[in-house]
Design an enzyme around this catalytic site. Structure first.
Site, PDB file in Angstrom:
ATOM      1  N   PRO A   1       0.745  -1.238   0.134  1.00 63.79           N
ATOM      2  CA  PRO A   1      -0.072   0.059   0.107  1.00 63.79           C
ATOM      3  C   PRO A   1       0.928   1.307  -0.145  1.00 63.79           C
ATOM      4  CG  PRO A   1      -0.092  -1.114   2.137  1.00 63.79           C
ATOM      5  CD  PRO A   1       0.498  -1.990   1.277  1.00 63.79           C
TER       6      PRO A   1
ATOM      7  N   GLU B   1       2.993  -6.893   8.303  1.00 59.78           N
ATOM      8  CA  GLU B   1       3.376  -5.508   8.048  1.00 59.78           C
ATOM      9  C   GLU B   1       4.231  -5.134   7.114  1.00 59.78           C
ATOM     10  OE1 GLU B   1       1.863  -2.917   9.869  1.00 59.78           O
ATOM     11  OE2 GLU B   1       0.556  -4.215  10.569  1.00 59.78           O
TER      12      GLU B   1
ATOM     13  N   ARG C   1      -2.953  -9.346 -20.440  1.00 58.90           N
ATOM     14  CA  ARG C   1      -3.795  -8.753 -21.561  1.00 58.90           C
ATOM     15  C   ARG C   1      -3.453  -7.835 -22.576  1.00 58.90           C
ATOM     16  NH1 ARG C   1      -6.527  -3.873 -21.008  1.00 58.90           N
ATOM     17  NH2 ARG C   1      -8.216  -4.486 -22.356  1.00 58.90           N
TER      18      ARG C   1
ATOM     19  N   ASP D   1      -8.490   1.577 -24.544  1.00 58.84           N
ATOM     20  CA  ASP D   1      -8.825   1.420 -23.135  1.00 58.84           C
ATOM     21  C   ASP D   1      -8.854   2.691 -22.404  1.00 58.84           C
ATOM     22  OD1 ASP D   1      -8.627  -1.179 -23.433  1.00 58.84           O
ATOM     23  OD2 ASP D   1      -6.567  -1.335 -22.537  1.00 58.84           O
TER      24      ASP D   1
END
Ligand code: ADE
Length: 273
Positions: free
Chosen positions: A92, A119, A161, A176
């Site tokens: 994150p 963590e 993809r 896209d």
């Protein structure tokens, strides 16, 4: 492209066997190797984590299992003929994983993923491998997952993809949403297929008109409308040169106006429901 994933939950990566990624593997475009990190632990409990130096909550993943795992996994890859590895560390606190990063990674021949639980991994592991290969620390969004495995699935699908011969149609990702170099980064508008009427809901007449110019214009207006509603930040960031006269008219009808520098801002007193 070769993919190595080192994880304490190899079964979490099972989805790599299905759908588009599975097809890419079957077609020989992707060579996937999933490894159990606990193979590189030697105590009775197969310990992979320990308490953090400096105190605080949670546990930190230990250097030794990761170091041995990555040494062995990369050595095996080189031996099998792979080259140019990149370490992809889902966290994150990484930089945002965007379509641009997906395109960058799709051009690499070999990705090594280190999804962490707890963590995170002792910093010295990434520091060590950064001396040997490029390291991408990436976050898939502003929320905290219990571990990086789901992020590996997300990143792999976005990258797979883009590999030549996987989607079938080389044009498919040119349009896209978020494609780098797109004239303006707009979200795609709604799409429809047969039947023409479903439960009393028809489809916009213009799509049946056969008039390619009008259809393209309608699609563009819908994209502007959707982007203005869901991602106003994308409109604000747009280079004003990306908007033609009709775009400006549409934006103006939606309550947006150019500031003196040319960028568009939504008029605060005219917010559409
Ligand atoms: N691990 C936990 N949360 C994550 C996130 N948002 N992105 C990537 N890896 C993660």
């Amino acid at each position: 492209m070769r993919l190595d994933v080192v994880t304490i939950f190899p079964e979490y990566l099972e989805p790599l066997n299905v759908s588009l990624v599975g097809k890419a593997r079957a077609r020989g475009r992707l060579d996937v190797h999933v490894h159990d990190l606990r193979r590189w632990t030697y105590d009775r409990h197969h310990t992979v984590d320990d308490t953090p130096y400096g105190g605080g909550p949670g546990m930190v993943m230990k250097t030794e299992p990761w170091g041995e795992a990555l040494d062995e996994v990369t050595a095996a890859g080189y031996e099998a003929g792979a080259h140019g590895p990149v370490l992809v560390v889902p966290t994150p606190s990484g930089r945002p994983f965007t379509q641009e990063v997906a395109v960058e990674l799709s051009r690499r021949p070999w990705l090594v993923f280190t999804p962490a639980r707890y963590e995170g991994i002792d910093r010295r592991v990434t520091d060590e491998y950064a001396t040997r290969m490029p390291v991408y620390e990436v976050s898939i969004g502003d929320y905290v997952l219990a571990g990086g495995e789901a992020a590996v699935l997300v990143i792999t699908e976005a990258v797979a993809r883009l590999l030549p011969g996987v989607l079938g149609n080389a044009e498919s990702h040119r349009d896209d949403s978020f494609a780098p170099g797109a004239m303006a980064n707009l979200l795609e508008g709604p799409v429809y297929t047969k039947p023409p009427v479903w439960r009393g809901h028809g489809i916009p007449d213009v799509l049946l008109s056969g008039h390619h110019g009008k259809i393209a214009r309608w699609r563009r207006d819908e994209a502007l409308r959707r982007t203005a509603r869901h991602r106003p930040d994308l409109i604000e960031r747009c280079d004003p040169a990306a908007f033609d006269k009709k775009d400006r008219e549409t934006l103006s009808n939606l309550g947006w106006a150019p500031e003196p520098g040319g960028r568009f801002w939504r008029r605060p007193d005219d917010v559409e429901e």
